[in-house]
Design a protein around this motif. Structure first.
Motif, short mmCIF file in Angstrom:
data_model
loop_
_atom_site.label_atom_id
_atom_site.label_comp_id
_atom_site.label_asym_id
_atom_site.label_seq_id
_atom_site.Cartn_x
_atom_site.Cartn_y
_atom_site.Cartn_z
N ILE A 38 0.87 -1.17 0.00
CA ILE A 38 0.00 0.00 0.00
C ILE A 38 0.90 1.22 0.00
O ILE A 38 1.81 1.33 0.84
N VAL A 39 0.68 2.11 -0.96
CA VAL A 39 1.49 3.32 -1.02
C VAL A 39 0.66 4.49 -0.53
O VAL A 39 -0.37 4.81 -1.12
N GLY A 40 1.09 5.11 0.55
CA GLY A 40 0.35 6.23 1.13
C GLY A 40 -0.27 5.82 2.46
O GLY A 40 -1.15 4.95 2.49
N LEU B 134 3.09 -1.32 4.15
CA LEU B 134 2.57 0.03 3.96
C LEU B 134 3.75 1.00 3.83
O LEU B 134 4.62 1.04 4.71
N PHE B 135 3.79 1.72 2.72
CA PHE B 135 4.90 2.65 2.49
C PHE B 135 4.39 4.08 2.60
O PHE B 135 3.40 4.44 1.96
N ASP B 136 5.09 4.88 3.41
CA ASP B 136 4.75 6.29 3.49
C ASP B 136 6.01 7.04 3.88
O ASP B 136 6.75 6.59 4.74
N ARG B 137 6.22 8.19 3.23
CA ARG B 137 7.48 8.87 3.53
C ARG B 137 7.49 9.43 4.94
O ARG B 137 8.53 9.76 5.48
N LEU B 138 6.31 9.52 5.58
CA LEU B 138 6.27 10.06 6.94
C LEU B 138 5.73 9.04 7.93
O LEU B 138 5.20 9.39 8.97
#
Lengths: 415, 246
Positions: free
Chosen positions: A14-16, A39-43
Motif C-alpha cells: 500500500i502506497v500512502g 505500507l509505504f509512506d514517507r512520513l
C-alpha cells in the motif's frame, strides 16, 4: 499467474499512509489471513501525516476534523477502534440545510436514521494516533518510512522502486498517495480535473450559542458552507467550519483581520449559533474535482483521493473511500478463499464493477451540491426551493436523500 | 450487402489507402489531446488495454501494435509491462508517437512499415499482435489479418477490433459521432469498410487463427466511459490464438 504466490500467501503493498491507506491496510490485515501487507509512506509513524501537496486534500491528522458517516463508523467498529475514537467524536443528531436569501430549508434528525446519530465528527488529531497505534499492532502488516518513487509492472507482479533505490515486488499494489498522485501519472493513468474556481476556508470557530449536536449546511451565492459540531456534547460552543469563497477572493479573506473575518462569517451564516466569538487560523486551499480515468490494472488499484477527489462540503470523500476499501476487502477476501490470484484483473475488475454505482452516485452528489448552489440562474434557484419543500414533505425523498448523504443509497459490501 | 470475403486482390506490400494516411497525417499533432478528435480512442483505450492484458498477461511479452498511430495503445501496453513494437504507415503520427514515448520515459520501437512488409522478416516473432481500429481503414483487411497471423508465434494471441457493419454502428459511429456530436471529423469512417464479427471470424480461421472470444464495447454517455458489453452491434474486439503446428 504465479501459483507459488498463492500457496505462500500473497504480497500486498500500500502506497500512502494517510487515512485511506491506513484504513485499507487495517481491513486487509484483519480479513486476509494469508496475505502480508507492506505500507509505504514517507512520513510513516509521524503524527502529521499528509498525503498530498495541497493542504486541502491531506487527510492529515492536524487541527481539522472529518465527518464520519454511519457506514464508516461501522467500519471502525469492525476494526475494534471505535471505543478509542469515541472520546474524539461528536455525534450529529440534526442536520440543518438552508439556502441564504431563499425560503427553502430542511431539517433532519435522528428519526430519519432509525434513532441513531446521522453521523459523527471526529477530530483528525485524535484519529491519527489511533490509526497509527493500530497499524503498529496489526498482524502481518509492516510500515516502512520511505517513498515509493516508481511502480513498474513485470511478469511477476508490481515492482516498487523505493527512495533508497531498493525494490519490492508485490502481487498487488494499492496506490493511495493522494489527489496529485505521482504514481498515477507515472503509470500513465490520466485524470479528469474540474476546477471549481473556489477556495475552501477551514477553521474551528467558537460561538455563543450551544450547537445542540446540529450540523449546518448552508448554501450561499458565493458557495456552500458547512459547520459541524465539536466538543462531544450538546452544550458545546465549538464547531468546525468549511467555508467556500470564489478563488478570485481567497487572498482577500486571507489578509483580512480575524475580526473582519468573523463579521463576514456572521453575515454569510446568520445567527443560528448566536455570535461567532473566535476563529482559529484558517487554512485555505483550492477546490477541484479529480477523477482518475482508470482505477484498476493488472496488479494495481487506485484508492482514496488518487482515484476520486471530491468537493469537501458534502463530507463524502473519506466516507466513499472507506466504502471502497470495504468493497475491495470483501472482493479480495472472497477471491483469496477461492484460491484466486489477488493481483489479477478478473479480481480487481470485479471490485471496480461492484463499486461503480456507489462511486457514480456519490461523486455526482458532491458535484451537484456545488453546481446547484453556486451562482445558479434563477430557475435553478426556484427549483432548489421547491426541492427543499419536497425534501421536507415527502418521506420517500427524505429517506433517499439521507441514504445518499450517509452513503447507504446502494447496497454496501459486507464483511 | 454481405461480403463473402475480406480479400480484395491488391499488391500486398502496398495495402495502404493514401487518403486514409493523409487524414491521420493532418491530425497527428492532436493525437494525445484527450478532448480532441481522438477523444473516443482515449476513452476506450484503458478498456481495450485491460481486455488484452486480462486475456494475455502482457507483462514481459513481445507485443506488436499494427496501425499504432500516435501510440495510444503502444504506451498503454508498455505501462502494463509489455515490450512493444509499433508500426504504422503515417510518418507524422509516428513522429508524435516517438516524441510522446520519450516524454513519458518509455522505450517503444516504432517503425514506418506495413504489417505485410514487417511479416517478411519477422515471422513467428511476437507473443501478442494487436491491430485495433485499423482494419476499417485499409483496402484489404484479409491481407493484414494474414500478416498478423504470420507475425505471431504459434500459441500466441492476436487481437483485432473494428466497427460492425450494422445500422446501429452507422447511426452511432458515423451519423452520431461525425455529424451530430461532432466528436469525430466527417469522413473518419466509411461505413462500407465496416466488418461484421462473422466476416472477421471467418477471415481469422482462413489463416489458422482460432477465435477465442468476441466482446463488444459500449459507451455510457453519463459516465463518459466505455466498458465491455455483450452487444457487438457497434464496436467489438476479437481475441484469436494461433494454432500450434502438429
Amino acid at each position: 499467474m504465479p501459483i507459488s504466490a498463492i500457496s505462500q500467501g500473497q504480497k500486498i503493498a500500500i502506497v500512502g499512509g494517510g487515512m485511506v491507506g491506513a484504513v485499507t491496510a487495517l481491513l486487509l490485515s484483519r480479513y486476509l489471513p494469508h496475505a502480508t501487507i507492506q505500507l509505504f509512506d514517507r512520513l510513516a509513524g509521524g503524527s502529521t501525516q499528509n498525503d498530498e501537496q495541497a493542504p486541502s486534500a491531506r487527510p492529515s491528522f492536524d487541527g481539522r476534523s472529518t465527518a464520519i458517516a454511519p457506514t464508516t463508523q461501522r467500519c471502525f467498529k469492525q476494526l475494534g477502534l471505535w471505543s478509542q475514537l469515541l472520546p474524539h467524536a461528536t455525534p450529529i443528531h440534526n442536520i440543518h440545510i438552508s439556502d441564504k436569501g431563499h425560503a427553502g430549508q430542511g431539517l433532519f434528525d435522528r428519526c430519519d436514521n432509525a434513532g441513531e446519530p446521522l453521523g459523527y465528527v471526529v477530530q483528525n488529531a485524535g484519529l491519527g494516533p489511533v490509526l497509527m497505534r493500530a497499524l503498529r499492532q496489526a498482524n502481518r502488516l509492516k510500515t516502512h518510512e520511505c517513498e515509493v518513487t516508481a511502480v513498474n509492472i513485470c511478469a511477476s507482479g508490481a515492482l516498487l522502486t523505493l527512495s533508497d533505490h531498493s525494490t519490492y515486488c508485490a502481487d498487488l499494489v494499492i496506490i493511495a498517495d493522494g489527489a496529485d498522485s505521482q504514481l498515477r501519472g507515472q503509470l500513465g493513468i490520466t485524470a479528469r480535473v474540474d476546477d471549481y474556481q473556489q477556495h475552501a476556508i477551514v477553521a474551528n470557530v467558537r460561538h455563543t450559542q450551544a450547537h445542540e449536536l446540529t450540523a449546518y449546511e448552508r448554501f450561499t451565492a458565493r458557495g456552500p458552507m458547512a459547520l459541524l459540531p465539536l466538543g462531544g456534547h450538546a452544550n458545546a460552543v465549538e464547531s468546525t467550519l468549511v467555508w467556500t469563497c470564489p478563488s478570485a477572493h481567497w487572498h482577500h479573506y486571507q489578509t483580512m483581520s480575524p475580526a473582519d473575518r468573523l463579521v463576514q462569517l456572521q453575515r454569510q451564516f446568520g445567527f443560528r449559533l448566536g455570535h461567532f466569538s473566535a476563529m482559529s487560523d484558517p487554512a485555505f486551499y483550492p477546490l477541484r474535482r479529480v477523477l482518475a480515468d482508470e482505477q484498476v490494472r493488472q496488479h494495481v488499484v487506485l484508492m482514496g483521493n488518487a482515484a476520486h477527489f471530491l468537493h469537501p462540503v458534502a463530507g463524502q470523500g473519506f466516507n466513499l473511500s472507506v466504502r471502497d476499501a470495504l468493497r475491495l476487502t470483501a472482493v479480495l477476501k472472497a477471491s483469496a478463499e477461492q484460491g484466486q490470484y489477488l493481483g489479477s484483473l478478473d479480481v480487481l475488475g470485479q471490485y471496480e464493477r461492484e463499486q461503480a454505482a456507489d462511486q457514480y452516485y456519490t461523486v455526482g452528489l458532491s458535484h451537484s451540491f456545488h453546481r446547484l448552489f453556486t451562482g445558479a440562474p434563477l430557475p435553478v434557484q426556484l427549483g432548489r426551493t421547491l426541492g427543499f419543500l419536497a425534501l421536507e414533505l415527502n418521506p420517500m425523498i427524505r429517506t433517499h436523500f439521507i441514504g445518499l448523504l450517509s452513503g447507504q443509497a446502494v447496497p454496501q459490501a459486507t464483511l | 450487402m454481405p461480403k463473402s470475403t475480406l480479400h480484395e486482390p491488391t499488391d500486398t506490400s502496398h495495402n495502404v489507402d493514401p487518403s486514409e494516411i493523409a487524414k491521420f497525417e493532418r491530425a497527428a499533432s492532436r493525437w494525445w489531446d484527450a478532448n480532441g478528435e481522438f477523444k473516443p480512442l482515449h476513452q476506450m483505450n484503458p478498456v481495450r488495454a485491460n481486455f488484452i492484458d486480462r486475456l494475455s498477461h502482457v507483462a514481459g511479452k513481445k507485443t506488436l501494435d499494427v496501425g499504432c498511430g500516435g501510440g495510444l495503445l503502444s504506451e498503454a501496453l508498455t505501462h502494463r509491462g509489455a515490450e512493444v513494437t509499433g508500426i504504422d504507415m503515417g510518418k507524422a503520427p509516428l513522429e508524435v508517437a516517438r516524441m510522446h514515448a520519450e516524454q513519458s520515459g518509455l522505450t517503444i520501437n516504432y517503425h514506418q512499415t506495413t504489417a505485410e512488409e514487417h511479416a517478411h522478416n519477422n515471422a513467428n516473432t511476437y507473443d501478442i499482435v494487436c491491430s485495433l481500429e485499423m482494419l476499417e481503414h485499409v483496402p484489404d483487411p484479409q491481407s493484414v489479418i494474414n500478416a498478423c497471423a504470420t507475425l505471431v508465434k504459434p500459441g500466441g494471441s492476436v487481437f483485432f477490433s473494428t466497427l460492425n457493419r450494422t445500422p446501429m454502428a452507422y447511426l452511432i459511429a458515423v451519423l452520431g459521432a461525425e455529424y451530430i456530436a461532432n466528436l469525430l471529423p466527417r469522413g473518419t469512417h466509411d461505413y462500407t469498410k465496416f466488418i461484421t464479427p462473422a466476416e472477421l471470424s471467418h477471415a481469422c480461421r482462413q489463416t489458422g487463427l482460432s477465435v477465442k472470444k468476441i466482446t463488444g464495447l459500449s459507451y455510457n454517455p453519463l459516465t463518459q466511459k466505455f466498458k465491455e458489453a455483450d452487444t457487438v452491434a457497434i464496436n467489438y474486439i476479437i481475441h484469436a490464438v494461433k494454432q500450434s503446428p502438429h
